[in-house]
Design an enzyme around this catalytic site. Sequence first.
Site, short mmCIF file in Angstrom:
data_model
loop_
_atom_site.label_atom_id
_atom_site.label_comp_id
_atom_site.label_asym_id
_atom_site.label_seq_id
_atom_site.Cartn_x
_atom_site.Cartn_y
_atom_site.Cartn_z
N GLU A 51 -28.33 -17.40 39.61
CA GLU A 51 -27.82 -16.71 38.42
C GLU A 51 -26.41 -17.20 38.16
O GLU A 51 -25.52 -17.01 38.98
CB GLU A 51 -27.82 -15.19 38.62
CG GLU A 51 -29.21 -14.58 38.54
CD GLU A 51 -29.19 -13.06 38.68
OE1 GLU A 51 -30.27 -12.47 38.79
OE2 GLU A 51 -28.09 -12.46 38.68
N ASP A 62 -20.10 -4.00 34.88
CA ASP A 62 -19.73 -4.61 36.16
C ASP A 62 -18.61 -3.88 36.87
O ASP A 62 -17.72 -3.32 36.25
CB ASP A 62 -19.31 -6.08 35.93
CG ASP A 62 -20.53 -6.96 35.76
OD1 ASP A 62 -21.37 -6.98 36.67
OD2 ASP A 62 -20.65 -7.61 34.70
#
Lengths: 280, 406
Positions: A51, A62
């Site tokens: 990723e 996040d």
Amino acid sequence: MTNTRIDRRMAKLKAEGRPALVTYFMGGDPDYDTSLSIMKALPKAGSDVIELGMPFSDPMADGPAIQAAGLRALKAGQTLKKTLAMAADFRKSDDETPIVMMGYYNPIYIYGVERFLADAIQSGIDGLIVVDLPPEMDDELCIPAVRAGINFIRLATPTTDDKRLPKVLENTSGFVYYVSMTGITGSALADTGKVGDAVRRIKGHTHLPVCVGFGVKTAEQARAIGASADGVVVGTAIVNAVANVLGPNGEMTADPAEAVATLVSGLAQGVRQARLAAAE
Amino acid sequence: MNQPVAPNSFRTGPDEQGMFGIFGGRFVAETLMPLILDLEKHWTEARNDPAFKAELDNLNTHYTGRPSPLYFAERLTEHLGGAKIYFKRDELNHTGSHKINNCLGQILLARRMGKKRIIAETGAGQHGVASATVAARFGLPCIVYMGATDVQRQAPNVFRMKLLGAEVRPVTSGHGTLKDAMNEALRDWVTNVDDTYYIIGTAAGPHPYPELVREFQSVIGRETKEQMLAVEGRLPDMLVAAVGGGSNAIGLFHPFLDDKDVRIVGVEAGGKGLSGEEHCASLTAGSPGVLHGNRTYLLQNEDGQIKDGHSISAGLDYPGIGPEHSWLKDSGRVEYVPIMDQEALEAFQMLTKLEGIIPALEPSHALAEVIKRAPKMDKDQIIVMNLCGRGDKDIFTVGKILGVEL
């Protein structure tokens, strides 16, 4: 059914009877060249799917580690164009390992969806995870991406109930990314038993592989999650391995690629023992 | 560029997907999506429930002090020598600004949904104070996210929030500004999905927030219409309001959008000038992008990274704008103009001396535009400006700029 590097890799691992190790790192952190060397080190250390993080100034899902990594990358001059170039550079020596670009929609929207998809194909990108594009917004990028032959990998979460799950899975391909808990990346791992239940619940609705992430940091955890999941996603721990070898002014005190490789080798051992552990 | 065809009505948006043309939408993480759908469901029920409306009306009257007066600014009008100037005096509301209108509506929604914990973001602290106020009034714990630099600059409001029982969490991530506070509030919400209600402070964010905040703020425009008809027997020629996120402006504008003879002007923070980086004029100098759950005009670079805004007024210091404003700009119904820090500062002082009203720096931007336009208009024409906040909170900022030690 698509036929991308992701589909082929997941089928191969299924035949081998072990879960995939999916590794996230931030493109351009701490700088382009170092980041490219980290990317190249990942498959060698045992990562099955990469990723590639696209930095964004406002990563609202996040935690502190990935936020900071994104800001370091942006400060070092990373752009979406450079992140695509990094994938293309990587492809010069590796045409097998699947690459999933992960991030937020705005940089892609500004780049232009059609142009982005064309350049992504050109750069050897296999899949996309775009955190702030739920199924309600599928016309934006998901449908064009699928038409272009790129997997659109959707997140399913503990708040995605059985009623909603079919909608989430509808245009998903490649794999399903199950977020193990409500919260941001890098939080504490949820109860592995509950994760197993959730994976079975999702598998009741789809034939796609189910990979689990958010909170996996150690080989032990990777092994436990891998007992039920088709793949284990590790992100924050890798980003932290980079941060840990940076001094107060961002100077490298050791080789970040080596630090990442050491961590990933351990995680790779963990996933390789997962099914053995489950069979015991 | 092709001009979009003017719709039959400017008041029907958003559509079922939460879109105003290409703007708005629901650009959120999957974890939040079920919560937003649940909010939409409760909001749709609440807005059609007479009991909800009755409770809100009651609080507006007896807690906030509505309706706020529509005041004819006689000396300012005389001084400028043109159009008659009226102020919609939302600065007289409890807590000192229009923010309370939205917070009361949303806390009633939160209660209806059985939520036990309130979170909010704040820049200057006005929305934080209003959120802490309604949370105190209804006995719910409240956490306010505020950029670390703002916590230092806005010490009196931080203390107010604490007095009201709220916890103020300084945000150091990103650059520690309002947009980072909003990111952090979203991160809290994504973590505490079961018990938490997020009171967004402006008419932005994922659908249905822009719509519900507009509806709660539209009390401003509805009252203005009624009061204007009672006093002047006709509608005004022009409406002017400041836009940061744009909630006070959409509240004034929305009831008038289909009154074609009413010109409507939104005033953005031009900061130190649009040629540099230090401004907050998303509509005049930004471009469409996706942030905080909606597509709207944003201040961003060519890579789609969001920039920090600057304004003398912390309340306008947001690099985005409510999506309905973006649509109203592109459809041409509303005109958006920038006003510089210095012009707002001069307007602030003029109003203080001519009318004995200390305005907040946010409506001082609107006032500066009124000062430019009124002299060019006829004496029988009418401007209504939303005086959406009082300036008590700004005297330290203004004192500092004027070189006065407080």
